[in-house]
Design an enzyme around this catalytic site. Structure first.
Site, mmCIF file in Angstrom:
data_model
loop_
_atom_site.group_PDB
_atom_site.id
_atom_site.type_symbol
_atom_site.label_atom_id
_atom_site.label_comp_id
_atom_site.label_asym_id
_atom_site.label_seq_id
_atom_site.Cartn_x
_atom_site.Cartn_y
_atom_site.Cartn_z
ATOM 1 N N ARG A 146 55.180 -1.124 49.563
ATOM 2 C CA ARG A 146 54.066 -0.633 50.405
ATOM 3 C C ARG A 146 53.407 0.766 50.234
ATOM 4 O O ARG A 146 53.126 1.060 51.257
ATOM 5 C CB ARG A 146 53.751 -1.306 51.456
ATOM 6 C CG ARG A 146 54.722 -3.041 50.999
ATOM 7 C CD ARG A 146 53.147 -3.885 50.174
ATOM 8 N NE ARG A 146 54.485 -4.881 50.011
ATOM 9 C CZ ARG A 146 55.644 -5.645 48.950
ATOM 10 N NH1 ARG A 146 55.700 -4.401 48.118
ATOM 11 N NH2 ARG A 146 55.961 -6.510 49.329
ATOM 12 N N SER A 154 52.161 -10.963 55.287
ATOM 13 C CA SER A 154 52.624 -10.278 56.524
ATOM 14 C C SER A 154 52.297 -8.808 57.265
ATOM 15 O O SER A 154 51.790 -8.101 56.529
ATOM 16 C CB SER A 154 54.033 -9.300 55.901
ATOM 17 O OG SER A 154 54.983 -10.367 54.545
ATOM 18 N N GLU A 182 52.315 -2.966 57.117
ATOM 19 C CA GLU A 182 51.697 -3.172 56.193
ATOM 20 C C GLU A 182 49.827 -2.853 56.809
ATOM 21 O O GLU A 182 50.024 -2.862 55.597
ATOM 22 C CB GLU A 182 52.757 -4.266 55.505
ATOM 23 C CG GLU A 182 52.203 -4.273 53.945
ATOM 24 C CD GLU A 182 52.980 -5.595 53.222
ATOM 25 O OE1 GLU A 182 53.804 -5.758 53.811
ATOM 26 O OE2 GLU A 182 52.284 -6.592 52.512
HETATM 27 C C1 FAD Z 1 48.916 -15.396 52.836
HETATM 28 C C2 FAD Z 1 48.652 -14.138 51.969
HETATM 29 C C3 FAD Z 1 50.018 -13.776 51.457
HETATM 30 C C4 FAD Z 1 49.666 -12.693 51.222
HETATM 31 N N1 FAD Z 1 51.717 -11.941 50.364
HETATM 32 C C5 FAD Z 1 51.246 -10.607 49.950
HETATM 33 C C6 FAD Z 1 52.700 -10.982 48.984
HETATM 34 O O1 FAD Z 1 53.240 -11.017 48.577
HETATM 35 N N2 FAD Z 1 52.955 -8.932 48.786
HETATM 36 C C7 FAD Z 1 52.143 -8.563 49.297
HETATM 37 O O2 FAD Z 1 52.326 -7.368 48.939
HETATM 38 N N3 FAD Z 1 51.006 -8.544 50.110
HETATM 39 C C8 FAD Z 1 50.837 -9.872 50.369
HETATM 40 N N4 FAD Z 1 49.595 -9.938 50.870
HETATM 41 C C9 FAD Z 1 48.204 -8.675 51.345
HETATM 42 C C10 FAD Z 1 47.782 -8.558 50.413
HETATM 43 O O3 FAD Z 1 47.194 -9.822 49.860
HETATM 44 C C11 FAD Z 1 47.972 -7.328 49.833
HETATM 45 O O4 FAD Z 1 47.893 -6.507 49.990
HETATM 46 C C12 FAD Z 1 46.616 -7.571 48.322
HETATM 47 O O5 FAD Z 1 47.416 -6.293 47.232
HETATM 48 C C13 FAD Z 1 45.312 -6.862 49.269
HETATM 49 O O6 FAD Z 1 44.299 -6.604 47.985
HETATM 50 P P1 FAD Z 1 42.969 -6.568 48.327
HETATM 51 O O7 FAD Z 1 42.144 -6.901 46.992
HETATM 52 O O8 FAD Z 1 42.294 -7.852 49.768
HETATM 53 O O9 FAD Z 1 42.942 -5.615 49.162
HETATM 54 P P2 FAD Z 1 42.041 -5.109 50.204
HETATM 55 O O10 FAD Z 1 43.539 -6.047 51.416
HETATM 56 O O11 FAD Z 1 40.480 -5.385 49.944
HETATM 57 O O12 FAD Z 1 42.175 -3.610 50.572
HETATM 58 C C14 FAD Z 1 43.409 -2.863 51.206
HETATM 59 C C15 FAD Z 1 44.226 -1.596 50.855
HETATM 60 O O13 FAD Z 1 43.664 -1.640 49.534
HETATM 61 C C16 FAD Z 1 42.388 -0.461 49.646
HETATM 62 N N5 FAD Z 1 41.696 -1.093 48.047
HETATM 63 C C17 FAD Z 1 41.581 -1.520 47.888
HETATM 64 N N6 FAD Z 1 40.710 -2.156 47.109
HETATM 65 C C18 FAD Z 1 40.930 -1.270 46.217
HETATM 66 C C19 FAD Z 1 40.069 0.232 45.029
HETATM 67 N N7 FAD Z 1 40.321 -0.341 43.879
HETATM 68 N N8 FAD Z 1 40.889 1.250 44.507
HETATM 69 C C20 FAD Z 1 41.909 2.092 45.622
HETATM 70 N N9 FAD Z 1 41.702 1.398 46.907
HETATM 71 C C21 FAD Z 1 41.873 -0.372 47.402
HETATM 72 C C22 FAD Z 1 41.133 -0.751 50.774
HETATM 73 O O14 FAD Z 1 40.974 0.197 50.832
HETATM 74 C C23 FAD Z 1 42.711 -0.875 51.556
HETATM 75 O O15 FAD Z 1 43.399 -0.023 51.703
HETATM 76 C C24 FAD Z 1 49.701 -11.041 51.077
HETATM 77 C C25 FAD Z 1 48.262 -11.609 51.847
HETATM 78 C C26 FAD Z 1 48.191 -13.030 52.507
HETATM 79 C C27 FAD Z 1 46.487 -13.467 53.109
#
Ligand code: FAD
Length: 319
Positions: free
Chosen positions: A174, A240, A310
């Site tokens: 991460r 998480s 995280e």
């Molecule tokens: C039910 C549930 C289950 C999950 N399971 C997992 C899992 O198994 N494993 C895991 O790792 N995570 C998990 N997550 C967390 C999450 O889905 C991940 O971290 C995912 O990668 C976030 O993507 P997002 O597009 O929603 O990013 P956001 O939440 O919108 O942003 C997260 C970070 O990424 C940055 N970001 C977003 N887009 C860009 C871009 N294009 N360029 C640069 N930076 C950017 C943002 O600025 C922020 O700092 C889970 C979440 C939920 C709700």
């Protein structure tokens, strides 16, 4: 700041909105207001936007907001919202998968299965965009996003496009930081970061091994069932909350400390999965942040282990 479109001058083809409630753009369904949000029409339009953006304007990328807590006082500046626009996804002639930053994990997993590629099933259960998964090095069940990356395309806030390789990044659990960021030419006087240092992922080329679509679809189904059985997916959450400490699980430690079910306001440590905090209905971002701090302090006091969040916590506290 006066009207951003007026300052940028060149007509924008994307959508600029003002005073956007971030609860609509985060999976925790809470949080303050973003001053502005820009959803570009495509990459060219994004470049026009970035090149015209005033130097002092704060800019923050948001994907599906599934790892994000926006404090109740909101976000100053502009949220760059790629979700809903940059959705390109195709196979390249060399067999690699080209995916734009807004492609959701589930779509990427299904696309790979449809093309008899294996190793992408884990993306199916991560409810984020590729951009967010690259930024987080998201992963589960023994796989991580960057293991699949051949190269990425990025833009910086001056509107310059780069193609970068995995070796250009320090990549861990991460954790993703551009190695160049250590370079002194990226520091301005007073050691704040120079504008070109802020980069956003706009696309990636991913490589998967050849497989058989049917068995990959079975794998996706099994992974999703595992999630349904173990995660509180019926209530808003952000996955998480804490990273797992070396050799242990945050959920195990939180449960061992008797914190399952602990509440502050509308925020609750899930009874189903101790490393999830759920919004039981009317949680404020402050409730969630206080609960995160409380869990962290209790685990440290009882076990000596400091858990590190995280989830990304951004924005201003409400006065
Ligand atoms: C039910 C549930 C289950 C999950 N399971 C997992 C899992 O198994 N494993 C895991 O790792 N995570 C998990 N997550 C967390 C999450 O889905 C991940 O971290 C995912 O990668 C976030 O993507 P997002 O597009 O929603 O990013 P956001 O939440 O919108 O942003 C997260 C970070 O990424 C940055 N970001 C977003 N887009 C860009 C871009 N294009 N360029 C640069 N930076 C950017 C943002 O600025 C922020 O700092 C889970 C979440 C939920 C709700």
């Amino acid at each position: 700041m006066t009207e951003l479109q007026h300052i940028i001058g060149t007509p924008l083809r994307g959508t600029l909105t003002h005073n956007v409630p971030m609860r609509k753009h985060t999976s925790w369904r809470t949080g303050g207001i973003a001053e502005r949000m820009y959803q570009p029409a495509d990459l060219e339009d994004l470049l026009v936007f970035l090149r015209g953006l005033p130097a002092g304007e704060p800019l923050y990328a948001v994907g599906l907001g599934s790892n994000l807590l926006v404090r109740d006082g909101g976000l100053r500046g502009t949220v760059l919202m790629l979700h809903g626009t940059m959705n390109g996804l195709h196979l390249e002639l060399d067999g690699s998968v080209y995916a734009e930053a807004a492609v959701p994990g589930a779509k990427l997993a299904r696309f790979a299965a449809a093309h008899n590629l294996q190793g992408a099933a884990f993306f199916a259960g991560i409810p984020g965009t590729l951009g967010g998964m690259l930024a987080m090095n998201a992963g589960c069940y023994g796989s991580e996003t960057w293991e699949k990356v051949l190269r990425v395309q990025t833009v910086n806030r001056l509107g310059e496009v780069h193609v970068r390789m995995p070796v250009d990044y320090e990549i861990g659990y991460r954790h993703v930081v551009r190695t160049e960021m250590q370079d002194t030419r990226y520091k301005t006087q007073g050691s704040s970061l120079a504008p070109q240092s802020q980069e956003f992922f706009v696309a990636a080329w991913l490589q998967f091994a050849k497989g058989e679509g049917g068995s990959v679809r079975q794998e996706i189904k099994a992974l999703l069932n595992k999630r349904i059985a173990s995660q509180p997916l019926n209530l808003p959450n952000a996955g998480s909350v804490f990273r797992n400490p070396q050799g242990d699980h945050a959920a195990r430690l939180i449960e061992q400390c008797g914190l399952k079910g602990s509440r502050i306001g509308g925020a609750q440590v899930s009874e189903k999965h101790a490393n999830f905090i759920v919004n039981t209905g009317a949680a404020t971002a402050a409730d969630i942040e206080k609960l995160i701090n409380e869990v962290q302090a209790a685990v440290q006091e009882q076990t000596g282990i400091k858990l590190h969040p995280e989830v990304r916590i951004v924005g201003d506290k409400k006065l």
